[in-house]
Design an enzyme around this catalytic site. Sequence first.
Site, PDB file in Angstrom:
ATOM      1  N   HIS A   1      -6.040   4.991  -3.788  1.00 61.08           N
ATOM      2  CA  HIS A   1      -5.383   6.263  -3.193  1.00 61.08           C
ATOM      3  C   HIS A   1      -3.916   5.596  -3.085  1.00 61.08           C
ATOM      4  O   HIS A   1      -3.641   4.504  -3.156  1.00 61.08           O
ATOM      5  CB  HIS A   1      -5.744   6.647  -1.876  1.00 61.08           C
ATOM      6  CG  HIS A   1      -6.971   7.788  -1.934  1.00 61.08           C
ATOM      7  ND1 HIS A   1      -8.187   7.343  -2.037  1.00 61.08           N
ATOM      8  CD2 HIS A   1      -6.997   8.978  -2.102  1.00 61.08           C
ATOM      9  CE1 HIS A   1      -9.147   8.247  -2.077  1.00 61.08           C
ATOM     10  NE2 HIS A   1      -8.476   9.446  -2.318  1.00 61.08           N
TER      11      HIS A   1
ATOM     12  N   LYS B   1      -1.829   6.653   2.502  1.00 59.38           N
ATOM     13  CA  LYS B   1      -3.027   6.938   2.950  1.00 59.38           C
ATOM     14  C   LYS B   1      -3.579   6.527   4.191  1.00 59.38           C
ATOM     15  O   LYS B   1      -3.236   5.094   3.873  1.00 59.38           O
ATOM     16  CB  LYS B   1      -4.399   7.249   1.895  1.00 59.38           C
ATOM     17  CG  LYS B   1      -5.840   7.550   2.476  1.00 59.38           C
ATOM     18  CD  LYS B   1      -6.675   7.822   1.480  1.00 59.38           C
ATOM     19  CE  LYS B   1      -7.916   8.375   1.929  1.00 59.38           C
ATOM     20  NZ  LYS B   1      -8.031   9.521   2.785  1.00 59.38           N
TER      21      LYS B   1
END
Length: 263
Positions: free
Chosen positions: A152, A156
């Site tokens: 990600h 995040k």
Amino acid sequence: MSDRVSVAIVGAAGRMGNSLLEVAADRDDLRVVAGLVVAGSDDEGRELGPQAIEGTSDYAAAAEAADVFVDFSVPAGCLEAAEAAAIAGTAFVSGTTGLSDEQKAALADLTSDIPTLHASNFSVGVNLLEELVAMTSEATDGAFDIEVFEAHHRNKVDAPSGTALTLGEAAAQARGHELDEVAVWGREGEVGARTDDEIGFQVVRGGDIVGEHTVMFCGAGERIELTHRAQDRNIFAQGALRAAVWVCGREAGEYSMQDVLFG
Ligand code: NAD
């Protein structure tokens, strides 16, 4: 206009909030009636999205105005919104990840009298992937080792992703295990040989990666890799708004994205 579903977005100033506002502006089955932001932040009173919705922290007023809350914020925001939704009898859809077991229990408690849908991933592809992972896990039990990889963007905050955990749970349960009993959260140093049942998780964070998940089934002389790559976070917004319209007017209870897509 009046038959449109009224939606209040929690975390309206965030990446997903922005995506939800953009996607909602193009839909004629709903309208956004409130955008909830952190109390006292610069986002309060700021115009958000193409609808120029004013950021507010008045959860009670938003719950009264809305048919459904759509929450993509942080665990504390999710619980605050759930409490307001429960008091007003407003339906509740949430994609927020990173909730502790206690927070999950509190959420279930708060939302027991309203229609609720909490999903770690709202994309069609990942929900299909979950089915494929369960099927492959069962079919390869005793012969193939399972490893989960996810990547990600650099901002995040929770790891592994909620989606990686959901995929791991699907793989573990298909072999009759609880994920907590077999999960290995990364490896470093003299960790010893792999055990038969363990499911390893590896995490990458960097740049602007929207979301990538691979479940590997590693056998002797061959390997199956089931991969999903999200290229645009609007897929999550589309799924969550579809779920929001679907859940409105349903009986109190906990629903899943599988119910919305394949039910
Ligand atoms: P983000 O940090 O860009 O946005 C979160 C927003 O919530 C921020 O603007 C923050 O100020 C706000 N916020 C914090 N506390 C709040 C409160 N009490 N009330 C209202 N707003 C509050 O993060 P993001 O990338 O938009 O992701 C949000 C969440 O959604 C994360 O948990 C992420 O993992 C999850 N997510 C889920 C899916 C899915 O399909 N289920 C997809 C993408 C992201």
